[in-house]
Design an enzyme around this catalytic site. Structure first.
Site: not given
Ligand code: CAA
Length: 382
Positions: A121, A142, A154, A193
């Site tokens: 990352s 990424h 990415e 990031n």
């Molecule tokens: N596989 C399948 N389903 C999953 C899952 C997975 N890995 N993770 C979560 N879900 C499910 C949840 O359990 C939930 O199911 P239920 O409705 O049955 O509870 C469903 O997906 C939807 O979740 P939410 O209702 O909580 O809804 P949401 O609309 O917020 O979507 C999310 C969830 C997609 C995670 C959203 O919150 C999101 O996009 N969050 C931001 C994530 C983000 O920013 N990621 C990048 C981080 S930085 C990074 O990764 C880079 C690095 O190098 C550090």
């Protein structure tokens, strides 16, 4: 172009198991390799959980879920895991020393045809490529957490990466149903990031400077900046160890990129790594996937202009340094972090002039790292 048939994913943690699942969902046979079978068992449990969620939501059928699951072969033996592989995706922990060891071992066994991709990352792609015997066939790929749901990948070529490898990576990303964004320069934090990591620290500074609560900040981030999660919630979800390592790496490359807040190190030192350990900024009950309760009422109590300003300033830096375009930034944040509003759209709502003014005020109080970028200063609202 190099046709990818078989894939090996090294490292079965949060990213590794998710990437293996994404590849298997696109029909690829994948070998998931880790150093202990107990780690692989845990990873396969997570794949099962994720597939069952997708079945529950009728995105796939149970029969498809079973087929996908069986396309993933767990393997502890590195040599066997690399046999006949076209594309190696390395997703081991973010430690250059460890990566060095992994690539030295991989180089002993990988076949000539294998392309190397790192899911790092923040670590420099060019430096990692130089650890291998094939820097021209080494690239950054990424993915974002959770890889099963986030559509962005990415693509980061190192200085020596050849066009053939870039084309193969672009084609592969589309074949697994993801959207690529090309990060034209191997800069610290790449695109997402570069914006996300400093934002976590800035939010921690806002707690003290603005005398507000975490849920007020998080609610404002969610309801006023269009994030799907609050920023502290997202940090806990990502893992504070991951945030800490990314911070250290970015800071070591340039102290102006991120201003580390001591709270993150304190939490990591106490092994409070976020959702996975039951405690980070927030406390959790230990379920697989938990959310923090954020509300529009709480959001109304906080104006997140400093957070808008700092994210926009980092985005502006990427654009004025020709790392990517404004459209790429918006696409990357929409597909990699789930933003519901374009960042520059949010800047326009807050007022470009107000955002630039806020940065000047912060620069005079807290230091020149907040100086507004030239792109932002000359930004014209639509
Ligand atoms: N596989 C399948 N389903 C999953 C899952 C997975 N890995 N993770 C979560 N879900 C499910 C949840 O359990 C939930 O199911 P239920 O409705 O049955 O509870 C469903 O997906 C939807 O979740 P939410 O209702 O909580 O809804 P949401 O609309 O917020 O979507 C999310 C969830 C997609 C995670 C959203 O919150 C999101 O996009 N969050 C931001 C994530 C983000 O920013 N990621 C990048 C981080 S930085 C990074 O990764 C880079 C690095 O190098 C550090």
């Amino acid at each position: 172009m190099h046709l990818v048939k078989k894939i090996t994913v090294l490292g079965s943690g949060i990213m590794g198991h998710g990437i293996a699942q994404v590849c298997a969902m696109a029909g690829y046979n994948v070998t998931l390799r880790d150093i202990e079978s107990s780690l692989l068992d845990k990873a396969l449990e997570k794949v099962k959980w994720s597939l069952s969620k997708l079945v529950e939501k009728q995105k796939i059928t149970q029969i498809e879920a079973d087929r996908i699951f069986h396309r993933i072969t767990p393997e502890v033996d590195l040599e066997l895991s690399l046999r006949d592989t076209d594309l190696l995706i390395e997703a081991v922990p973010e430690d250059l020393g460890l990566k060095k060891k992994v690539y030295t071992d991989v180089d002993k066994f990988a076949e000539e045809k294998t392309l190397y991709a790192s899911n790092t990352s923040t670590l420099p792609i060019t430096e990692m490529a130089a650890l291998t015997g094939r820097p021209e066939r080494f690239i950054g790929l990424h993915f974002f957490n959770p890889p099963q749901l986030m559509r962005l990948v990415e693509i980061i070529p190192g200085r020596g990466t050849n066009q053939h490898t870039i084309n193969t990576a672009l084609d592969f990303v589309m074949r697994v149903g993801k959207e690529p964004v090309l990060c034209r320069k191997d800069v610290a934090g790449f695109i997402v990031n570069r914006i996300f990591i400093p934002l976590v620290h800035e939010a921690a500074y806002c707690l003290e400077r603005d005398g507000v609560s975490m849920t007020q900040i998080d609610s404002a981030v969610k309801y006023k900046m269009g994030f799907p999660m609050g920023i502290f919630e997202l940090a806990d979800y990502t893992g504070l160890d991951v945030i800490f390592k990314a911070t250290s790496e970015m800071y070591s490359r340039d102290t102006r990129i991120v201003h580390p807040h001591p709270k993150i190190k304190e939490l990591v030192d106490a092994q409070n790594l976020g959702q996975k350990t039951g405690k980070g900024f927030y406390e959790y009950s230990g379920n697989t996937y938990e959310r923090v309760n954020l509300t529009p009422e709480e959001a109304a109590k906080y104006n997140p202009i400093s957070l808008v300003a700092v994210s926009a300033n980092n985005a502006a830096w990427l654009i004025s340094n020709n790392v990517c375009t404004k459209e790429d930034v918006d696409k990357a944040l929409r597909l990699g972090m789930g933003l519901k509003k374009d960042l520059f759209g949010t800047v326009e709502i807050f007022g470009v002039g107000n955002v630039v003014e806020k940065l000047r005020e912060m620069a005079s109080k807290y230091g020149s790292r907040y100086d507004p970028d030239v792109y932002l200063q000359s930004y014209k609202s639509k």
